[in-house]
Design an enzyme around this catalytic site. Sequence first.
Site, PDB file in Angstrom:
ATOM      1  N   TYR A   1     -41.121 -15.740  36.964  1.00 34.07           N
ATOM      2  CA  TYR A   1     -40.897 -16.791  35.965  1.00 34.07           C
ATOM      3  C   TYR A   1     -41.791 -18.001  36.241  1.00 34.07           C
ATOM      4  O   TYR A   1     -42.574 -18.442  35.382  1.00 34.07           O
ATOM      5  CB  TYR A   1     -39.418 -17.224  35.958  1.00 34.07           C
ATOM      6  CG  TYR A   1     -39.178 -18.567  35.283  1.00 34.07           C
ATOM      7  CD1 TYR A   1     -39.416 -18.729  33.921  1.00 34.07           C
ATOM      8  CD2 TYR A   1     -38.733 -19.675  36.010  1.00 34.07           C
ATOM      9  CE1 TYR A   1     -39.219 -19.972  33.301  1.00 34.07           C
ATOM     10  CE2 TYR A   1     -38.527 -20.906  35.403  1.00 34.07           C
ATOM     11  CZ  TYR A   1     -38.780 -21.052  34.048  1.00 34.07           C
ATOM     12  OH  TYR A   1     -38.588 -22.269  33.448  1.00 34.07           O
ATOM     13  N   SER A   2     -41.693 -18.548  37.465  1.00 28.63           N
ATOM     14  CA  SER A   2     -42.447 -19.782  37.740  1.00 28.63           C
ATOM     15  C   SER A   2     -43.946 -19.518  37.758  1.00 28.63           C
ATOM     16  O   SER A   2     -44.739 -20.389  37.377  1.00 28.63           O
ATOM     17  CB  SER A   2     -41.968 -20.443  39.037  1.00 28.63           C
ATOM     18  OG  SER A   2     -41.992 -19.545  40.108  1.00 28.63           O
TER      19      SER A   2
ATOM     20  N   HIS B   1     -35.660 -16.540  46.936  1.00 32.34           N
ATOM     21  CA  HIS B   1     -34.951 -17.715  46.396  1.00 32.34           C
ATOM     22  C   HIS B   1     -35.511 -19.013  46.978  1.00 32.34           C
ATOM     23  O   HIS B   1     -35.431 -19.252  48.181  1.00 32.34           O
ATOM     24  CB  HIS B   1     -33.461 -17.583  46.759  1.00 32.34           C
ATOM     25  CG  HIS B   1     -32.551 -18.310  45.842  1.00 32.34           C
ATOM     26  ND1 HIS B   1     -31.192 -18.193  45.917  1.00 32.34           N
ATOM     27  CD2 HIS B   1     -32.786 -19.165  44.834  1.00 32.34           C
ATOM     28  CE1 HIS B   1     -30.626 -18.946  44.982  1.00 32.34           C
ATOM     29  NE2 HIS B   1     -31.590 -19.543  44.311  1.00 32.34           N
TER      30      HIS B   1
ATOM     31  N   PHE C   1     -31.541 -23.608  24.511  1.00 33.62           N
ATOM     32  CA  PHE C   1     -30.749 -24.711  25.073  1.00 33.62           C
ATOM     33  C   PHE C   1     -31.446 -26.069  24.895  1.00 33.62           C
ATOM     34  O   PHE C   1     -30.919 -26.976  24.224  1.00 33.62           O
ATOM     35  CB  PHE C   1     -30.487 -24.383  26.555  1.00 33.62           C
ATOM     36  CG  PHE C   1     -29.990 -25.495  27.410  1.00 33.62           C
ATOM     37  CD1 PHE C   1     -28.977 -26.355  26.988  1.00 33.62           C
ATOM     38  CD2 PHE C   1     -30.520 -25.675  28.694  1.00 33.62           C
ATOM     39  CE1 PHE C   1     -28.509 -27.373  27.806  1.00 33.62           C
ATOM     40  CE2 PHE C   1     -30.053 -26.688  29.516  1.00 33.62           C
ATOM     41  CZ  PHE C   1     -29.065 -27.539  29.070  1.00 33.62           C
TER      42      PHE C   1
ATOM     43  N   LEU D   1     -21.667 -16.700  44.065  1.00 30.08           N
ATOM     44  CA  LEU D   1     -22.536 -17.723  44.673  1.00 30.08           C
ATOM     45  C   LEU D   1     -23.554 -17.023  45.586  1.00 30.08           C
ATOM     46  O   LEU D   1     -23.186 -16.251  46.476  1.00 30.08           O
ATOM     47  CB  LEU D   1     -21.671 -18.714  45.469  1.00 30.08           C
ATOM     48  CG  LEU D   1     -22.372 -19.909  46.097  1.00 30.08           C
ATOM     49  CD1 LEU D   1     -23.135 -20.732  45.047  1.00 30.08           C
ATOM     50  CD2 LEU D   1     -21.349 -20.801  46.791  1.00 30.08           C
TER      51      LEU D   1
ATOM     52  N   ARG E   1     -30.896 -28.146  44.425  1.00 28.00           N
ATOM     53  CA  ARG E   1     -31.509 -28.343  43.111  1.00 28.00           C
ATOM     54  C   ARG E   1     -31.291 -29.783  42.664  1.00 28.00           C
ATOM     55  O   ARG E   1     -30.299 -30.414  43.036  1.00 28.00           O
ATOM     56  CB  ARG E   1     -30.880 -27.386  42.067  1.00 28.00           C
ATOM     57  CG  ARG E   1     -31.120 -25.906  42.370  1.00 28.00           C
ATOM     58  CD  ARG E   1     -32.586 -25.541  42.264  1.00 28.00           C
ATOM     59  NE  ARG E   1     -32.866 -24.136  42.543  1.00 28.00           N
ATOM     60  CZ  ARG E   1     -33.259 -23.635  43.723  1.00 28.00           C
ATOM     61  NH1 ARG E   1     -33.388 -24.440  44.771  1.00 28.00           N
ATOM     62  NH2 ARG E   1     -33.537 -22.352  43.864  1.00 28.00           N
TER      63      ARG E   1
ATOM     64  N   LYS F   1     -37.920 -16.876  18.112  1.00 26.66           N
ATOM     65  CA  LYS F   1     -37.821 -15.422  17.958  1.00 26.66           C
ATOM     66  C   LYS F   1     -36.368 -14.947  17.941  1.00 26.66           C
ATOM     67  O   LYS F   1     -36.087 -13.813  17.570  1.00 26.66           O
ATOM     68  CB  LYS F   1     -38.569 -14.780  19.138  1.00 26.66           C
ATOM     69  CG  LYS F   1     -38.783 -13.302  19.064  1.00 26.66           C
ATOM     70  CD  LYS F   1     -39.665 -12.872  20.239  1.00 26.66           C
ATOM     71  CE  LYS F   1     -39.763 -11.371  20.348  1.00 26.66           C
ATOM     72  NZ  LYS F   1     -40.574 -10.967  21.511  1.00 26.66           N
TER      73      LYS F   1
ATOM     74  N   THR G   1     -41.824 -26.774  34.122  1.00 26.34           N
ATOM     75  CA  THR G   1     -40.709 -26.830  35.070  1.00 26.34           C
ATOM     76  C   THR G   1     -41.180 -27.225  36.466  1.00 26.34           C
ATOM     77  O   THR G   1     -42.330 -26.932  36.842  1.00 26.34           O
ATOM     78  CB  THR G   1     -40.033 -25.440  35.127  1.00 26.34           C
ATOM     79  OG1 THR G   1     -39.201 -25.374  36.279  1.00 26.34           O
ATOM     80  CG2 THR G   1     -41.044 -24.305  35.227  1.00 26.34           C
ATOM     81  N   ASP G   2     -40.278 -27.822  37.241  1.00 26.58           N
ATOM     82  CA  ASP G   2     -40.599 -28.144  38.642  1.00 26.58           C
ATOM     83  C   ASP G   2     -40.813 -26.878  39.473  1.00 26.58           C
ATOM     84  O   ASP G   2     -41.403 -26.932  40.549  1.00 26.58           O
ATOM     85  CB  ASP G   2     -39.490 -29.020  39.260  1.00 26.58           C
ATOM     86  CG  ASP G   2     -38.105 -28.374  39.280  1.00 26.58           C
ATOM     87  OD1 ASP G   2     -37.937 -27.257  38.746  1.00 26.58           O
ATOM     88  OD2 ASP G   2     -37.172 -29.007  39.831  1.00 26.58           O
ATOM     89  N   GLU G   3     -40.345 -25.734  38.962  1.00 30.41           N
ATOM     90  CA  GLU G   3     -40.430 -24.505  39.763  1.00 30.41           C
ATOM     91  C   GLU G   3     -41.873 -24.072  40.009  1.00 30.41           C
ATOM     92  O   GLU G   3     -42.145 -23.259  40.892  1.00 30.41           O
ATOM     93  CB  GLU G   3     -39.616 -23.374  39.112  1.00 30.41           C
ATOM     94  CG  GLU G   3     -38.155 -23.741  39.012  1.00 30.41           C
ATOM     95  CD  GLU G   3     -37.249 -22.589  38.625  1.00 30.41           C
ATOM     96  OE1 GLU G   3     -37.553 -21.436  38.968  1.00 30.41           O
ATOM     97  OE2 GLU G   3     -36.230 -22.851  37.969  1.00 30.41           O
TER      98      GLU G   3
ATOM     99  N   SER H   1     -45.482 -17.430  35.756  1.00 31.69           N
ATOM    100  CA  SER H   1     -45.923 -17.397  34.352  1.00 31.69           C
ATOM    101  C   SER H   1     -45.955 -18.818  33.777  1.00 31.69           C
ATOM    102  O   SER H   1     -46.835 -19.152  32.978  1.00 31.69           O
ATOM    103  CB  SER H   1     -45.028 -16.475  33.517  1.00 31.69           C
ATOM    104  OG  SER H   1     -43.727 -17.008  33.398  1.00 31.69           O
ATOM    105  N   LYS H   2     -45.031 -19.677  34.196  1.00 28.97           N
ATOM    106  CA  LYS H   2     -45.063 -21.066  33.727  1.00 28.97           C
ATOM    107  C   LYS H   2     -46.279 -21.794  34.323  1.00 28.97           C
ATOM    108  O   LYS H   2     -46.939 -22.585  33.643  1.00 28.97           O
ATOM    109  CB  LYS H   2     -43.773 -21.808  34.107  1.00 28.97           C
ATOM    110  CG  LYS H   2     -42.511 -21.333  33.407  1.00 28.97           C
ATOM    111  CD  LYS H   2     -42.531 -21.535  31.904  1.00 28.97           C
ATOM    112  CE  LYS H   2     -42.441 -22.984  31.494  1.00 28.97           C
ATOM    113  NZ  LYS H   2     -42.288 -23.126  30.003  1.00 28.97           N
TER     114      LYS H   2
END
Length: 329
Positions: free
Chosen positions: A151-152, A277, A11, A207, A215, A38, A127-129, A154-155
């Site tokens: 995810y966050s 979350h 993206f 939702l 966010r 990839k 990322t901000d995460e 690993s970032k």
Amino acid sequence: MRILVTGGAGFIGSNFARRALTGAYPGLDVTGLVVLDKLTYAGTLDSLAPVADDPRLTFVRGDVCDAALLDELLQGVALVVHFAAETHVDRSIESGSDFVMTNVVGTQTVLESALRAGVGKVVHVSTDEVYGSIESGSWTESHPLEPNSPYSASKAASDLLALAFARTHGLPVSITRCSNNYGPYQFPEKVIPLFLTHLMEGRTVPLYGDGRHVREWIHVDDHCLGIALVAAGGRAGHVYNIGSTTELTNLDLTRALLDISGADWSSVRFVTDRKGHDRRYSLDFTKITEELGFRPRIPFADGLAAVARWYEENRAWWEPLKKERLDPV
Ligand code: NAD
């Protein structure tokens, strides 16, 4: 200048590649642009179609964990913009191993190879995460890293590696930490394209929890503009937050998407909240504004309406992706 863009079939990476090749960034005079990707479920060459005929573009299908390939591709490269990552939080909760491999080992491999090749500048896109969740106020770049999802986490690990390469080896790497992006060519598992395309198909949208998670939304063009400014003038070993101040609860966002789509709340089903979350993200991006003159340009209402039109007009891009790569959700 020759540029390597990792994850350039995804993206944000494809947006950066398309815009760099069409002269959106006067600070970056592109003579050659190599996309290394990839082509996981999240990547598609169709996202580069508008610039596919540009003779400056080369596409290489490969893995950022492949050091030999990177060593070959980085010859003569002045700038690396590192987007490649596993990015979907829900998938990281199912299994984190691909996230650690690509986001941590892949970043380490990119940094090492850039060092060997003597690349002039690396921008590591984060990322901000990585900051976790904040009840009130906004994070500056010096806020401790308190990531909550695999995810966050690993970032955050990849950010620390990038900073270590700047400090230990003097690698000219800068880090950007951006808030939630929206825009065209976003894979339809992410909330905005998922909701828009589901509503176009006459389906209900899921939702999470009470919908009160907050966010900060930024158009992908504005994010990529910030990255280009950091590439051209960001200081090595420094982190730059990129935000918008457009904070919305998921309920607000859903209302806006329902309005644009001519639907109502009967199209919404509340589902069990995502584990762990994060409640709220909010960035203080004074640093990039004062140092590099960054200002987000696209008002959220205009950007969202344009994106909704894009998904309406580009079914040929997302329908096959949804059909072939996503389970019914
Ligand atoms: P995306 O999932 O749309 O694209 C990721 C791309 O990386 C895909 O094309 C995929 O094929 C490629 N890729 C994955 N593993 C690879 C590997 N091992 N080797 C080479 N290529 C690989 O992601 P995106 O939303 O475009 O995000 C790009 C970057 O921006 C990520 O680093 C992400 O953490 C960061 N970011 C995203 C957002 C957001 O809202 N989407 C916000 C802030 C930061």
